[in-house]
Structure formats: structure tokens, C-alpha cells
Enzyme design. Structure first.
Site, PDB file in Angstrom:
ATOM      1  N   ASP A 123       0.895  -1.241   0.096  1.00 38.41           N
ATOM      2  CA  ASP A 123      -0.091  -0.069  -0.066  1.00 38.41           C
ATOM      3  C   ASP A 123       0.870   1.046   0.156  1.00 38.41           C
ATOM      4  O   ASP A 123       2.085   1.332   0.678  1.00 38.41           O
ATOM      5  CB  ASP A 123      -0.909   0.012   1.132  1.00 38.41           C
ATOM      6  CG  ASP A 123      -1.975  -0.957   1.141  1.00 38.41           C
ATOM      7  OD1 ASP A 123      -2.503  -1.314   0.185  1.00 38.41           O
ATOM      8  OD2 ASP A 123      -2.525  -1.484   2.422  1.00 38.41           O
ATOM      9  N   ASP A 149      -6.934  -1.471  -4.380  1.00 40.01           N
ATOM     10  CA  ASP A 149      -8.237  -1.117  -3.492  1.00 40.01           C
ATOM     11  C   ASP A 149      -8.948   0.026  -4.220  1.00 40.01           C
ATOM     12  O   ASP A 149     -10.146  -0.348  -4.315  1.00 40.01           O
ATOM     13  CB  ASP A 149      -7.446  -0.495  -2.405  1.00 40.01           C
ATOM     14  CG  ASP A 149      -6.607  -1.795  -1.437  1.00 40.01           C
ATOM     15  OD1 ASP A 149      -6.742  -2.842  -1.652  1.00 40.01           O
ATOM     16  OD2 ASP A 149      -5.975  -1.197  -0.699  1.00 40.01           O
TER      17      ASP A 149
END
Length: 194
Positions: free
Chosen positions: A153, A167
Site C-alpha cells: 500500500d 483497492d
């Protein structure tokens, strides 16, 4: 999977009752329409997947182990984080379960693709498929091991969880599905009013 197919609910071969024209030739009217939607689904999925994969490779190579990069003052920065859990870093002990769920989502979307006759649904499902593939790739190939890998991330808005492009694709696909459902557009291209 049966529940997902029930929701999509379109016949495998739309227009099968009209298999021949009056002159005895086959009528391929519905087949190309369905194929175009499948192509759209897979084009969107591949684009979402490649953007996610490329961004993660770049982040691991250039940003991991370094200070965050401010993008918009204090509102947004790029910060490499390894996430072994689900959304918002929750569920670290259930990495294998999240891997299985992502794999199941991919299988369901691929199975249902042949019944898809709506371009907006193809885009939505393509975003879901590309995002699921992106995060599943991390789960399989990144450390600490196969099916236990931590997702990369890096998009870090202020006062919010760090996330990645996969995401974002999943969330955008999900929002589009909700909008399409509320508007009454079915995956088979029909519109219903409840």
C-alpha cells in the site's frame, strides 16, 4: 457461485430461440454483443491490474525504506507500507482467508463473464477483477510467503488508511455496481423497475 450466477441470471446463449433466420441462416445478433462486453471486462481488468502492478513495483523499488513523499501538502502523501491484513490493516491473522476470498471472487467473475451483456457492468466487474488480481498477486508472491504475502500500500491520505490502486479499483467497481443496481440495470443489459 450458484448465488452469483442466479443474480446475473442471463441465459448462456441469448437469443437461442431465434437460432435461424427466415432464410435458414444463423442469426448471430446477440453473440457479438456479448463478446464485446467480455472483451471490455477483460480490457478494464488488465489495465487495472497492470497499473496496480506497475505502481507497486515502482513503490517497492523507489519508495520502500525511505521517507514518505508529500503529494498535496499534508493532505496526501506516498508512503510504502506492507499490509498483511484486509482493508485498513485489519485481520492480519486471516491473510490466507483473504487470499481464498480474492481467488473466489476472480473465479466467480470469470465464470459469469460469458453471461454479461451490459457495458457498465463489464466495466464494474473488470475493475473488481483487476483489483482482486492485483492484491492476490501480492498475497501469492510477496513475503513472508505464498498465500501469506503482505500487500503493498502506498497512497496515504491524511486521517485515512493507506491503500493502493487495486483497492481503488475494487472500491470504484463496487460503487458502480451499487449505482447500476439502484438504477435497475441488470448485467444482461435489461432495465427493470421495482
Amino acid at each position: 457461485m450458484a448465488e452469483a450466477e442466479r443474480i446475473i441470471g442471463t441465459p448462456d446463449s441469448a437469443g437461442a430461440d431465434e437460432s435461424a433466420a427466415s432464410d435458414g441462416t444463423d442469426v448471430p445478433a446477440e453473440r457479438p454483443r456479448g463478446r464485446r462486453r467480455i472483451v471490455a471486462l477483460f480490457v478494464v481488468a488488465v489495465l487495472a491490474y497492470l497499473l496496480d502492478l506497475g505502481s507497486k513495483i515502482l513503490v517497492v523499488e523507489k519508495l520502500e525504506g525511505r521517507d514518505p513523499i508529500p503529494v498535496i501538502g499534508d493532505l496526501l502523501r506516498f508512503d510504502a507500507v506492507r499490509n498483511p491484513g484486509a482493508a485498513f490493516g485489519m485481520g492480519e491473522a486471516f491473510t490466507i482467508i483473504f487470499t481464498c476470498i480474492a481467488a473466489a471472487v476472480i473465479v466467480v467473475i470469470v465464470r459469469l463473464a460469458r453471461k454479461l451483456y451490459s457495458l457498465p457492468w463489464a466495466i464494474a466487474l473488470g475493475l473488481l477483477l483487476g483489483g482482486a488480481l492485483g492484491n492476490l498477486t501480492d498475497r501469492i508472491f510477496r513475503s513472508p510467503g505464498v498465500f501469506e504475502g503482505a500487500v503493498v500500500d502506498f497512497i496515504a491520505p491524511a486521517h485515512f488508511a493507506v491503500f493502493n490502486l487495486a483497492d481503488s479499483a475494487i472500491v470504484c467497481g463496487g460503487i458502480l455496481i451499487v449505482i447500476l443496481s439502484f438504477r435497475g440495470l441488470d448485467p444482461d443489459g435489461t432495465v427493470h423497475k421495482d
